[in-house]
Write a protein that holds these residues in place. Structure first.
Motif, short mmCIF file in Angstrom:
data_model
loop_
_atom_site.label_atom_id
_atom_site.label_comp_id
_atom_site.label_asym_id
_atom_site.label_seq_id
_atom_site.Cartn_x
_atom_site.Cartn_y
_atom_site.Cartn_z
N SER A 101 -64.83 -23.97 -10.85
CA SER A 101 -64.45 -22.62 -11.29
C SER A 101 -62.94 -22.44 -11.22
CB SER A 101 -65.14 -21.57 -10.41
OG SER A 101 -66.54 -21.65 -10.53
N TYR A 102 -62.44 -21.52 -12.01
CA TYR A 102 -61.00 -21.22 -11.96
C TYR A 102 -60.79 -19.76 -12.32
CZ TYR A 102 -60.35 -20.94 -17.05
OH TYR A 102 -60.39 -20.55 -18.35
N ILE A 103 -59.60 -19.26 -11.99
CA ILE A 103 -59.22 -17.90 -12.37
C ILE A 103 -58.45 -17.96 -13.68
CG2 ILE A 103 -57.86 -15.86 -11.75
CD1 ILE A 103 -60.42 -16.25 -10.08
N HIS A 104 -58.93 -17.23 -14.66
CA HIS A 104 -58.34 -17.20 -15.99
C HIS A 104 -57.51 -15.93 -16.14
CE1 HIS A 104 -58.33 -18.14 -20.37
NE2 HIS A 104 -58.19 -16.83 -20.47
N LEU A 105 -56.25 -16.09 -16.56
CA LEU A 105 -55.35 -14.95 -16.65
C LEU A 105 -54.58 -14.94 -17.96
CD1 LEU A 105 -53.67 -14.91 -13.11
CD2 LEU A 105 -55.04 -13.09 -14.10
N LEU A 172 -64.17 -18.11 -14.12
CA LEU A 172 -65.03 -18.80 -15.07
C LEU A 172 -65.46 -20.15 -14.53
CD1 LEU A 172 -63.02 -17.90 -18.30
CD2 LEU A 172 -65.09 -16.80 -17.43
N SER A 173 -66.66 -20.54 -14.88
CA SER A 173 -67.27 -21.77 -14.36
C SER A 173 -67.01 -22.96 -15.27
CB SER A 173 -68.79 -21.56 -14.24
OG SER A 173 -69.36 -21.42 -15.54
N SER A 174 -67.32 -24.14 -14.77
CA SER A 174 -67.18 -25.35 -15.59
C SER A 174 -68.13 -25.31 -16.78
CB SER A 174 -67.42 -26.60 -14.74
OG SER A 174 -68.69 -26.54 -14.11
N LYS A 175 -69.28 -24.65 -16.62
CA LYS A 175 -70.22 -24.52 -17.73
C LYS A 175 -69.61 -23.68 -18.85
CE LYS A 175 -74.96 -23.07 -18.82
NZ LYS A 175 -76.23 -22.49 -18.28
N SER A 176 -68.96 -22.60 -18.49
CA SER A 176 -68.28 -21.77 -19.47
C SER A 176 -67.15 -22.55 -20.13
CB SER A 176 -67.70 -20.52 -18.79
OG SER A 176 -66.86 -19.80 -19.66
#
Length: 238
Positions: A101-105, A172-176
């Motif tokens: 997962s990561y934070i998307h900005l 957001l996840s790796s699947k996304s």
């Protein structure tokens, strides 16, 4: 957890404010917008940060390296920033966020560290910051939720069931990420580099679970125009 900031665009709606500086460095209360984001990330122990550069990239890169030396930056260049959109910018950094997962900005979002903490701690893998404290209009990402806050429809054209605006702040996840990467690859085969990142999420919500987190009274604001910039300065002066 990593964060990825999309900061390649021209920021043309900010007119003279971005004539000599990238959008991410437009000053609010005498501090570059991106530094508010960086501080919120640091307060939530996120120090591994990717930044997609484009317009006036050297100015932004130099600023970050000189003023935030305690962070681990990875830089990615969208050389086609004048003719592409946020999905292509994201694709330039796809390897950085392909796992976990990561934070998307988006670089034009102001938010509180408390809201970011809520997003990080959410039990859901895909979470987008939303707010109902704004008049919904066309050309604005808006969502419909079910009774469990799952996003069941997302569109940038006003629709009857919409009740919240979605902002460029998400976990957001790796699947996304895989879904979005696959869609961008399909677009690139058609030589389409002008899709909005959230435009792909509008499709993704039909196949993947995304949830909205209401900012309620927590600070969340988008700076797209000179009027937005004026309001942001007023809000942060209080």
């Amino acid at each position: 957890m990593k964060a990825l900031i999309l900061a390649a665009g021209l920021g043309s709606r900010l007119k003279e404010a971005t004539k000599e500086t990238p959008k991410a460095m437009v000053k609010i209360n005498f501090k570059p917008l991106i530094s508010f984001q960086i501080e919120a990330l640091k307060d939530n122990n996120i120090t591994d940060i990717g930044v997609v550069l484009g317009y006036k990239s050297n100015i932004l890169k130099s600023y970050l390296l000189e003023n935030h030396k305690d962070l681990n930056f990875s830089f990615f260049i969208n050389d086609e920033y004048e003719f592409t959109n946020s999905a292509f910018s994201f694709y330039c950094a796809k390897e950085f966020v392909k796992e976990g997962s990561y934070i998307h900005l988006n670089c034009d979002i102001l938010f509180s560290k408390e809201l970011l903490s809520m997003i990080i701690k959410s039990k859901h893998s895909n979470v987008i910051a939303i707010s109902k404290n704004i008049l919904l209009t066309d050309n604005m990402e808006q969502v419909e939720l079910d009774n469990k806050n799952k996003i069941i429809k997302m569109d940038n054209m006003k629709f009857k069931e919409a009740s919240f605006k979605a902002y460029g702040l998400a976990k957001l996840s790796s699947k996304s990420t895989k879904y979005i990467n696959d869609k961008i690859q399909e677009l690139l085969k058609k030589n389409n580099k002008n899709e909005n990142y959230y435009g792909i999420i509008r499709e993704a919500v039909l196949d993947i679970n995304y949830y909205g987190i209401d900012s309620n009274n927590l600070f969340l604001f988008e700076v797209n125009t000179l009027n937005d910039l004026k309001k942001a300065n007023q809000k942060l002066e209080k």
